[in-house]
Scaffold this motif. Structure first.
Motif, PDB file in Angstrom:
ATOM      1  N   LEU A 132      -7.104   5.004  -5.904  1.00  0.00           N
ATOM      2  CA  LEU A 132      -6.774   4.575  -4.773  1.00  0.00           C
ATOM      3  C   LEU A 132      -7.771   4.181  -3.599  1.00  0.00           C
ATOM      4  O   LEU A 132      -8.848   4.928  -3.759  1.00  0.00           O
ATOM      5  CB  LEU A 132      -5.472   5.260  -4.118  1.00  0.00           C
ATOM      6  N   PRO A 133      -7.540   3.346  -2.910  1.00  0.00           N
ATOM      7  CA  PRO A 133      -8.587   3.082  -1.751  1.00  0.00           C
ATOM      8  C   PRO A 133      -8.455   4.517  -0.740  1.00  0.00           C
ATOM      9  O   PRO A 133      -7.169   4.987  -0.518  1.00  0.00           O
ATOM     10  CB  PRO A 133      -7.793   1.727  -0.984  1.00  0.00           C
ATOM     11  N   LYS A 134      -9.706   4.573  -0.576  1.00  0.00           N
ATOM     12  CA  LYS A 134      -9.667   6.203   0.229  1.00  0.00           C
ATOM     13  C   LYS A 134      -9.295   5.726   1.682  1.00  0.00           C
ATOM     14  O   LYS A 134      -9.920   4.952   2.352  1.00  0.00           O
ATOM     15  CB  LYS A 134     -11.260   6.510   0.219  1.00  0.00           C
ATOM     16  N   PRO A 135      -8.074   6.512   2.083  1.00  0.00           N
ATOM     17  CA  PRO A 135      -7.780   6.120   3.663  1.00  0.00           C
ATOM     18  C   PRO A 135      -8.938   6.947   4.492  1.00  0.00           C
ATOM     19  O   PRO A 135      -9.465   7.782   4.215  1.00  0.00           O
ATOM     20  CB  PRO A 135      -6.475   6.646   3.483  1.00  0.00           C
ATOM     21  N   PRO A 136      -8.676   6.560   5.716  1.00  0.00           N
ATOM     22  CA  PRO A 136      -9.311   7.410   6.791  1.00  0.00           C
ATOM     23  C   PRO A 136      -8.859   8.772   7.001  1.00  0.00           C
ATOM     24  O   PRO A 136      -7.971   9.167   6.440  1.00  0.00           O
ATOM     25  CB  PRO A 136      -9.049   6.627   8.071  1.00  0.00           C
ATOM     26  N   ASP A 137      -9.911   9.682   7.290  1.00  0.00           N
ATOM     27  CA  ASP A 137      -9.724  11.167   7.300  1.00  0.00           C
ATOM     28  C   ASP A 137      -8.333  11.491   7.965  1.00  0.00           C
ATOM     29  O   ASP A 137      -8.029  10.787   9.108  1.00  0.00           O
ATOM     30  CB  ASP A 137     -10.887  12.003   7.913  1.00  0.00           C
ATOM     31  N   GLY A 138      -7.366  12.237   7.238  1.00  0.00           N
ATOM     32  CA  GLY A 138      -6.069  12.505   7.941  1.00  0.00           C
ATOM     33  C   GLY A 138      -4.997  11.452   7.714  1.00  0.00           C
ATOM     34  O   GLY A 138      -3.973  11.654   8.539  1.00  0.00           O
ATOM     35  N   LYS A 139      -5.287  10.525   7.294  1.00  0.00           N
ATOM     36  CA  LYS A 139      -4.231   9.118   7.346  1.00  0.00           C
ATOM     37  C   LYS A 139      -3.715   9.111   5.852  1.00  0.00           C
ATOM     38  O   LYS A 139      -4.072   9.480   4.957  1.00  0.00           O
ATOM     39  CB  LYS A 139      -5.124   7.880   7.630  1.00  0.00           C
ATOM     40  N   CYS A 140      -2.533   8.721   6.184  1.00  0.00           N
ATOM     41  CA  CYS A 140      -1.494   8.594   4.959  1.00  0.00           C
ATOM     42  C   CYS A 140      -1.514   7.109   4.795  1.00  0.00           C
ATOM     43  O   CYS A 140      -0.407   6.645   5.588  1.00  0.00           O
ATOM     44  CB  CYS A 140      -0.384   9.212   4.925  1.00  0.00           C
ATOM     45  N   VAL A 141      -2.191   6.201   4.178  1.00  0.00           N
ATOM     46  CA  VAL A 141      -2.090   4.751   4.171  1.00  0.00           C
ATOM     47  C   VAL A 141      -2.292   4.224   2.710  1.00  0.00           C
ATOM     48  O   VAL A 141      -3.293   4.806   2.023  1.00  0.00           O
ATOM     49  CB  VAL A 141      -2.991   4.151   5.252  1.00  0.00           C
ATOM     50  N   LEU A 142      -1.712   3.413   2.320  1.00  0.00           N
ATOM     51  CA  LEU A 142      -1.904   2.545   1.127  1.00  0.00           C
ATOM     52  C   LEU A 142      -1.673   1.199   1.046  1.00  0.00           C
ATOM     53  O   LEU A 142      -0.788   0.677   2.075  1.00  0.00           O
ATOM     54  CB  LEU A 142      -0.943   3.132   0.109  1.00  0.00           C
ATOM     55  N   PRO A 143      -2.227   0.328   0.351  1.00  0.00           N
ATOM     56  CA  PRO A 143      -2.157  -1.238   0.552  1.00  0.00           C
ATOM     57  C   PRO A 143      -0.385  -1.418   0.356  1.00  0.00           C
ATOM     58  O   PRO A 143       0.078  -1.110  -0.820  1.00  0.00           O
ATOM     59  CB  PRO A 143      -2.916  -1.667  -0.761  1.00  0.00           C
ATOM     60  N   PRO A 144      -0.086  -2.510   1.000  1.00  0.00           N
ATOM     61  CA  PRO A 144       1.179  -3.174   0.790  1.00  0.00           C
ATOM     62  C   PRO A 144       1.344  -3.271  -0.754  1.00  0.00           C
ATOM     63  O   PRO A 144       0.204  -4.035  -1.291  1.00  0.00           O
ATOM     64  CB  PRO A 144       1.241  -4.278   1.480  1.00  0.00           C
ATOM     65  N   GLY A 145       2.696  -3.122  -1.373  1.00  0.00           N
ATOM     66  CA  GLY A 145       2.714  -3.530  -2.749  1.00  0.00           C
ATOM     67  C   GLY A 145       2.563  -2.255  -3.768  1.00  0.00           C
ATOM     68  O   GLY A 145       2.816  -2.552  -4.714  1.00  0.00           O
ATOM     69  N   THR A 146       1.574  -1.377  -3.288  1.00  0.00           N
ATOM     70  CA  THR A 146       1.431  -0.246  -4.088  1.00  0.00           C
ATOM     71  C   THR A 146       2.623   0.320  -4.335  1.00  0.00           C
ATOM     72  O   THR A 146       3.675   0.602  -3.852  1.00  0.00           O
ATOM     73  CB  THR A 146       0.617   0.777  -3.629  1.00  0.00           C
ATOM     74  N   VAL A 147       2.825   0.496  -5.724  1.00  0.00           N
ATOM     75  CA  VAL A 147       4.137   1.355  -6.276  1.00  0.00           C
ATOM     76  C   VAL A 147       3.703   2.832  -6.579  1.00  0.00           C
ATOM     77  O   VAL A 147       2.978   3.089  -7.330  1.00  0.00           O
ATOM     78  CB  VAL A 147       4.338   0.599  -7.802  1.00  0.00           C
ATOM     79  N   VAL A 148       4.806   3.304  -5.744  1.00  0.00           N
ATOM     80  CA  VAL A 148       4.628   5.050  -5.718  1.00  0.00           C
ATOM     81  C   VAL A 148       5.750   5.755  -6.265  1.00  0.00           C
ATOM     82  O   VAL A 148       6.873   5.209  -5.832  1.00  0.00           O
ATOM     83  CB  VAL A 148       4.298   5.427  -4.369  1.00  0.00           C
ATOM     84  N   GLY A 149       5.574   6.545  -7.255  1.00  0.00           N
ATOM     85  CA  GLY A 149       6.730   7.356  -7.597  1.00  0.00           C
ATOM     86  C   GLY A 149       7.134   8.464  -6.953  1.00  0.00           C
ATOM     87  O   GLY A 149       6.047   9.353  -6.352  1.00  0.00           O
ATOM     88  N   ILE A 150       8.441   8.651  -6.669  1.00  0.00           N
ATOM     89  CA  ILE A 150       8.824   9.829  -5.984  1.00  0.00           C
ATOM     90  C   ILE A 150      10.060  10.290  -6.698  1.00  0.00           C
ATOM     91  O   ILE A 150      10.628   9.590  -7.492  1.00  0.00           O
ATOM     92  CB  ILE A 150       9.556   9.185  -4.463  1.00  0.00           C
ATOM     93  N   THR A 151      10.479  11.431  -6.344  1.00  0.00           N
ATOM     94  CA  THR A 151      11.522  12.170  -6.948  1.00  0.00           C
ATOM     95  C   THR A 151      12.876  11.870  -6.301  1.00  0.00           C
ATOM     96  O   THR A 151      12.979  12.049  -5.025  1.00  0.00           O
ATOM     97  CB  THR A 151      11.358  13.611  -7.174  1.00  0.00           C
ATOM     98  N   ARG A 152      13.970  11.378  -7.067  1.00  0.00           N
ATOM     99  CA  ARG A 152      15.059  10.942  -6.561  1.00  0.00           C
ATOM    100  C   ARG A 152      15.906  11.825  -5.600  1.00  0.00           C
ATOM    101  O   ARG A 152      15.942  13.139  -5.909  1.00  0.00           O
ATOM    102  CB  ARG A 152      16.150  10.524  -7.519  1.00  0.00           C
ATOM    103  N   ASP A 153      16.180  11.557  -4.208  1.00  0.00           N
ATOM    104  CA  ASP A 153      16.820  12.235  -3.160  1.00  0.00           C
ATOM    105  C   ASP A 153      16.039  13.366  -2.530  1.00  0.00           C
ATOM    106  O   ASP A 153      16.592  14.166  -2.062  1.00  0.00           O
ATOM    107  CB  ASP A 153      18.072  12.951  -3.829  1.00  0.00           C
ATOM    108  N   TYR A 154      14.607  13.600  -2.790  1.00  0.00           N
ATOM    109  CA  TYR A 154      14.018  14.559  -2.304  1.00  0.00           C
ATOM    110  C   TYR A 154      13.734  14.073  -0.901  1.00  0.00           C
ATOM    111  O   TYR A 154      13.488  12.800  -0.535  1.00  0.00           O
ATOM    112  CB  TYR A 154      12.401  14.772  -2.894  1.00  0.00           C
ATOM    113  N   GLU A 155      13.417  14.830  -0.020  1.00  0.00           N
ATOM    114  CA  GLU A 155      12.953  14.645   1.355  1.00  0.00           C
ATOM    115  C   GLU A 155      11.623  14.618   1.564  1.00  0.00           C
ATOM    116  O   GLU A 155      10.888  15.514   0.920  1.00  0.00           O
ATOM    117  CB  GLU A 155      13.864  15.462   2.337  1.00  0.00           C
ATOM    118  N   TYR A 156      11.182  13.569   2.210  1.00  0.00           N
ATOM    119  CA  TYR A 156       9.768  13.342   2.529  1.00  0.00           C
ATOM    120  C   TYR A 156       9.369  13.501   4.101  1.00  0.00           C
ATOM    121  O   TYR A 156      10.193  13.226   4.818  1.00  0.00           O
ATOM    122  CB  TYR A 156       9.194  12.117   1.832  1.00  0.00           C
TER     123      TYR A 156
END
Length: 270
Positions: A132-156
């Motif tokens: 993935l593109p490396k984000p700035p330190d301490g940041k949580c960013v990804l390019p729009p359209g990136t498909v990210v898997g999450i676990t159903r009904d988990y809280e984030y």
């Protein structure tokens, strides 16, 4: 003289009878007390080792059971997938569910315990061959359209919510392990994994057999995890009060430390 001797002969026979009756009464009282002891059914997720495992054991399980036991309540744990656990407490069909982290959707429906049982880290994993593109330190960013898997009904975390707002596509999976397998197969471009500081960051990659294909990329925040109580279930609020007091007591009397040392003997008690 005759009457006195008769009484002396009679008492040795009466004494064993009185003793037997007394023991029977005590036994009956104990049985009644046992039968009337309060019980409470609580749901717990089945795939959150070492906190809550599929066999019904885990650090969080022991903490919850001990806190209620301190208050004279016997807890019966029902081990279920987290999505069911969450649905049942949100709908008021069970008094409590764990392990939960606060989300705005809980307002007016669920109240969390005063103290967290543990903390979890929202970690982004990437495919080794398509980083993935490396984000700035301490940041949580990804390019729009990136498909990210999450676990159903988990809280984030709020950072993850911000990802979705920025155009990142979050797709549900049944577990972190399944998401990592989909990442390895390049069905996802990234995966959000619930990690903890008691295991290596790639522990779930090892469990899913994907450690040679996926790796940690960056972090998207931390969350407290604890037990949530239904505000609509008739036992919900009372159970919350009992748990909070029980937790305070096991922390004060050393029982919580004993549980911690039993599960994590290599970690210094805070």
């Amino acid at each position: 003289m005759y009457k006195t001797k008769s009484r002396q002969r009679m008492w040795p026979n009466i004494a064993p009878i009185l003793l037997t009756c007394t023991l029977q009464l005590l036994t009956a009282s104990a049985c009644i007390a046992q039968e009337t002891r309060e019980t409470l059914t609580i749901m717990v997720e089945d795939a959150a080792a070492p906190w809550s495992k599929s066999d019904g054991t885990g650090y969080a399980n022991d903490v919850v059971v001990a806190a209620f036991k301190e208050m004279g309540i016997e807890v019966r744990l029902r081990v279920v997938p987290y999505s069911r656990c969450k649905y049942m407490v949100l709908s008021g069909q069970v008094a409590a569910c764990f392990n939960m982290s606060w989300q705005p959707e809980f307002e007016g429906k669920i109240k969390l315990a005063a103290q967290p049982i543990f903390k979890v880290s929202n970690d982004v994993f990437e495919h080794i061959n398509t980083p993935l593109p490396k984000p700035p330190d301490g940041k949580c960013v990804l390019p729009p359209g990136t498909v990210v898997g999450i676990t159903r009904d988990y809280e984030y975390s709020a950072q993850v919510t911000a990802l979705q707002t920025s155009g990142v596509v979050l797709e549900n999976s049944i577990s972190d392990l399944t998401s990592l397998q989909k990442l390895a197969a390049r069905r996802f471009q990234a995966v959000l994994v619930m990690s903890n500081d008691l295991e290596t960051r790639n522990q779930k990659a090892i469990q899913s057999g994907t450690e040679d294909l996926v790796r940690f990329a960056f972090n998207c925040g931390m969350l407290d995890s604890t037990i949530g109580f239904s505000l609509t279930h008739p036992d919900g609020l009372r159970a919350l009060e009992m748990y909070d007091e029980g937790y305070r007591r096991i922390k004060a009397n050393g029982a919580l430390k004993d549980i911690h040392m039993r599960w994590f003997p290599w970690l210094h008690w805070p």
